[in-house]
Write an enzyme that holds these catalytic residues in place. Structure first.
Site, PDB file in Angstrom:
ATOM      1  N   GLY A 258       7.602   8.076   5.458  1.00  0.00           N
ATOM      2  CA  GLY A 258       7.259   8.464   4.498  1.00  0.00           C
ATOM      3  C   GLY A 258       5.903   8.878   4.821  1.00  0.00           C
ATOM      4  O   GLY A 258       4.920   9.977   4.823  1.00  0.00           O
ATOM      5  N   LYS A 259       4.755   7.748   4.688  1.00  0.00           N
ATOM      6  CA  LYS A 259       3.448   7.415   5.416  1.00  0.00           C
ATOM      7  C   LYS A 259       2.721   8.681   6.567  1.00  0.00           C
ATOM      8  O   LYS A 259       2.156   9.141   7.498  1.00  0.00           O
ATOM      9  CB  LYS A 259       2.668   6.375   5.507  1.00  0.00           C
ATOM     10  N   ASP A 320       1.024  -1.307   6.149  1.00  0.00           N
ATOM     11  CA  ASP A 320       1.805  -1.180   4.997  1.00  0.00           C
ATOM     12  C   ASP A 320       2.488  -2.264   4.937  1.00  0.00           C
ATOM     13  O   ASP A 320       3.679  -2.194   5.516  1.00  0.00           O
ATOM     14  CB  ASP A 320       2.148   0.368   4.496  1.00  0.00           C
ATOM     15  N   CYS A 373       2.798  -2.178  -1.785  1.00  0.00           N
ATOM     16  CA  CYS A 373       3.238  -1.888  -3.089  1.00  0.00           C
ATOM     17  C   CYS A 373       3.537  -3.401  -4.345  1.00  0.00           C
ATOM     18  O   CYS A 373       5.000  -3.458  -4.966  1.00  0.00           O
ATOM     19  CB  CYS A 373       5.141  -1.807  -2.703  1.00  0.00           C
TER      20      CYS A 373
END
Length: 434
Positions: A258-259, A320, A373
């Protein structure tokens, strides 16, 4: 047992619950069961729904069993009862009470059916009193392990209950409009024409929340890349990195993509998407193909650049990093039961190794986004402070910092998102040079 019946599906969901309790992630346990039991699409969907419903109420179901059973049931039988009780406490479960009891009894072994019937029928008779009593235990009230709640309480003494409450709610379906193809207002109009209710979110420029989830096939322009499904908090990563056309960009730990896609929507850059898992990396490639974007993909470990780096520094790096995923439990309900307290430090150590390995790959003056996250400070704020202690050439730029889950904690829910941590760093040039 026939997987086309509710009894068969309850029995299979109990097998998945057993696997999760033993340390297997729910998606992997389900995938293995699909092959083993030869489930068709309908049975797979039903078992998956029951299994995820079970994860969302397993703490409460465990607490109820402790009150309902005069003896400790064997592990296999306990998981069957966990599934049944987790379904029984949910107001939106699509099964009548008597059907649920009858089918769970059918799913049990012949010698255990009387016990199962007695336990479940007692629950139905004494539901209110039993629920009130069970929910006195925090693990049952919030469906989280005690250590997890203790960490939330220590980190956020004024807000920990709201954070735990947010994890109990179903996640919204949030979209990211591809702003290289059109405006958010224009896409909202397309949704309205399709009869899909939606509203803009304040969190990110392209974020939209649907009033009710729909299949992606129902989304206008989904196959042509007009929109993607992505949590509003996750949509902050790419704009924070702010890639520019022609720059060399690394998206480390990139799956499911997604990123990666968002970065390429923002700028036509030279992007390397890296992930250690080849199967998950395939999802990055699928996402890029749908959006008509290109990137180099590489299956390799981010903390071992010697295996994959070509020696050319990057202008921007998005890291991430692995974490407990404690900020996304409403989307991945099995995480709360998979994690152990020791995982917090172990994953923070793994993440630190990745950050240290990637930092030398950044050009002087380049930008570096570190994100997780997680809502645990050990993986966010404290990780950043330790990194700065090790790397005096890192400057901190303004960034969101710790985002906490906001579902049902703000009157308008205008910024509904999961829990994330973001830090933005810039590498200072060596003294005496550019």
């Amino acid at each position: 047992m026939n997987p086309g019946t509710l009894a068969g599906q309850i029995a299979l969901a109990a097998q998945i619950s057993t696997a999760v309790r033993a340390g297997s992630a729910l998606p992997q346990a389900l995938a293995a069961l699909v092959v083993e039991a030869r489930l068709d699409a309908a049975a797979r969907g039903a078992v998956q729904d029951i299994a995820y419903r079970t994860m969302r109420e397993r703490g409460l179901a465990d607490g109820l069993i402790d009150r309902l059973a005069s003896r400790r049931p064997p592990a296999e039988l306990r998981e069957l009862l966990v599934v049944a009780l987790a379904l029984a406490v949910q107001a939106d479960a699509p099964y009548a009470e008597h059907t649920l009891v009858d089918q769970t009894v059918e799913a049990a072994k012949p010698g255990e059916r009387g016990f199962v019937n007695a336990v479940l029928r007692r629950f139905l008779r004494e539901r209110a009193a039993l629920l009130d009593a069970a929910r006195q235990r925090p693990e049952a009230r919030w469906n989280l392990p005690r250590w997890w709640l203790d960490r939330l309480r220590g980190a956020y003494p004024e807000r920990w209950q709201a954070i735990a409450d947010a994890g109990l709610l179903p996640p919204p379906m949030t979209l990211r409009v591809n702003l290289s193809q059109g405006t958010r207002d224009a896409y909202l109009a397309r949704l309205a024409e399709a009869g899909i209710g939606a509203e803009a979110l304040a969190t990110a420029p392209g974020a939209i929340r649907l009033q009710h989830p729909v299949g992606v096939a129902a989304l206008p322009g989904f196959e042509s890349g007009a929109v993607s499904v992505q949590d509003a908090g996750a949509q902050l990563a790419a704009p924070l990195l702010d890639p520019q056309p022609g720059e060399r960009v690394l998206d480390a730990c990139a799956a499911p993509g997604g990123k990666t896609a968002h970065l390429l929507e923002l700028a036509d850059c030279e992007l390397l998407a890296l992930d250690i898992d080849p199967e998950r990396l395939a999802r990055v490639e699928e996402n890029l193909a749908r959006l008509g974007r290109r990137a180099q993909t590489r299956a390799a470990s981010a903390d071992r650049p010697a295996d994959w780096w070509d020696g050319r520094p990057f202008d921007r790096i998005l890291a991430d990093v692995p974490c407990t995923a404690s900020g996304i439990v409403r989307r991945h309900a099995d995480i709360r039961w998979l994690r152990r307290e020791a995982d917090v430090d172990q994953l923070a150590t793994l993440a630190a190794g990745i950050l240290d390995a990637l930092w030398p790959l950044l050009k002087p003056g380049g930008r570096f986004v570190f994100s997780t996250c997680s809502v645990f400070p050990q993986e966010g704020e404290r990780q950043l402070q330790r990194f700065l202690d090790r790397h005096p050439d890192a400057s901190v730029l303004p960034a969101p910092g710790q985002l906490l889950p906001t579902a049902n904690t703000a009157p308008a829910q205008s910024d509904d998102h999961d829990g994330f941590y973001y830090a933005l760093l810039q590498k200072r040039a060596p003294s005496g040079g550019e």
